[in-house]
Write an enzyme that holds these catalytic residues in place. Structure first.
Site, short mmCIF file in Angstrom:
data_model
loop_
_atom_site.label_atom_id
_atom_site.label_comp_id
_atom_site.label_asym_id
_atom_site.label_seq_id
_atom_site.Cartn_x
_atom_site.Cartn_y
_atom_site.Cartn_z
N ASP A 65 0.86 -1.19 0.00
CA ASP A 65 0.00 0.00 0.00
C ASP A 65 0.89 1.23 0.00
OD1 ASP A 65 0.83 -0.14 2.70
OD2 ASP A 65 -1.05 0.69 3.44
N TYR A 67 3.04 4.70 0.71
CA TYR A 67 3.72 5.28 1.88
C TYR A 67 2.73 6.18 2.60
CZ TYR A 67 8.12 3.96 -0.48
OH TYR A 67 9.15 3.28 -1.07
N PHE A 78 6.65 1.88 -4.27
CA PHE A 78 8.06 2.10 -3.88
C PHE A 78 8.60 3.49 -4.23
CE2 PHE A 78 7.68 -2.56 -4.29
CZ PHE A 78 8.06 -2.93 -3.01
N HIS A 187 10.92 -9.38 0.71
CA HIS A 187 10.68 -7.94 0.50
C HIS A 187 11.97 -7.15 0.73
CE1 HIS A 187 8.80 -3.99 1.15
NE2 HIS A 187 7.77 -4.48 0.47
#
Length: 226
Positions: A65, A67, A78, A187
């Site tokens: 989701d 930031y 990202f 991740h």
């Protein structure tokens, strides 16, 4: 019907925008934007789709989701807006890019140039309350982004799916791996990056796959300024 996305995605997702779950999501978001601080701003919710039309998608990098800090999110997984400090996960992505392809990190965290080359930087949930990670989970976004992945899976032209972390890898069941390619690892978050993200070479692997399909490799070097 009002145009929500200004390219081929509008037609691809037209039916979804008329379904009950999406209409309920819209009403929820209207209230949220009116009463809370929500990221990204409402004009950039679909930025990933706006910058990478359906037929132009070569690669998908799936995030979770947006930031949830001030001025960070702008609709691409990202990526952050110019002038904002580079978040820890993206620092690790840059570190791996350097190790993999020898590309030194830039001083900003804006990934627009990847998106414009066909890298769909998609989150599974597209909005968030400020300071509350995953606060818009379970409101309908997952249903829409699942459809986006399904529609991409239906495409005749193959795609490289880069899946970092367990939530992203749950989508493998929706992808025809006999047609599309999957690159996966833990991740890039500092909590997990050292357990298999660093050293995984996703960027060179992606380009090798694209070239084996007769497609142009992605130019992963970001511009110095945005």
């Amino acid at each position: 019907m009002k145009q929500i996305i200004h390219n081929s995605w509008q037609e691809v997702l037209q039916e979804e925008f008329q379904k009950e779950y999406y209409l309920q999501l819209r009403e929820f978001l209207k209230t949220e934007y009116r009463t809370q601080r929500i990221h990204p701003d409402m004009f950039h919710i679909f930025e990933a789709l706006e910058l990478t039309p359906y037929e132009k998608v070569e690669v998908v990098i799936l995030g979770q989701d947006p930031y949830h800090g001030v001025n960070q999110a702008h609709g691409l997984s990202f990526s952050v807006q110019p002038g904002v400090a580079i978040p820890p996960s993206l620092r690790n992505i840059y570190k791996e890019l350097h190790s993999d392809l020898g590309i030194p990190p830039v001083s900003h965290g804006n990934l627009n140039s990847w998106a414009k080359q066909g890298v769909l930087l998609l989150n599974t949930v597209l909005t968030v309350r400020e300071g509350q990670a995953y606060s818009h989970r379970g409101k309908g976004w997952e249903q829409l982004t699942d459809v986006i992945i399904q529609k991409l899976n239906e495409r005749e032209k193959p795609i490289v799916f880069i899946l970092w972390g367990k939530p992203a890898q749950e989508k493998i069941k929706m992808i025809d791996t006999s047609k599309h390619a999957i690159i996966k690892s833990v991740h890039p978050s500092p909590l997990s990056a050292s357990r298999g993200f660093l050293g995984s070479r996703p960027f060179s692997k992606t380009n090798e796959i694209l070239e084996s399909w007769g497609e142009k490799p992605i130019h992963w070097q970001l511009p110095e300024t945005v």
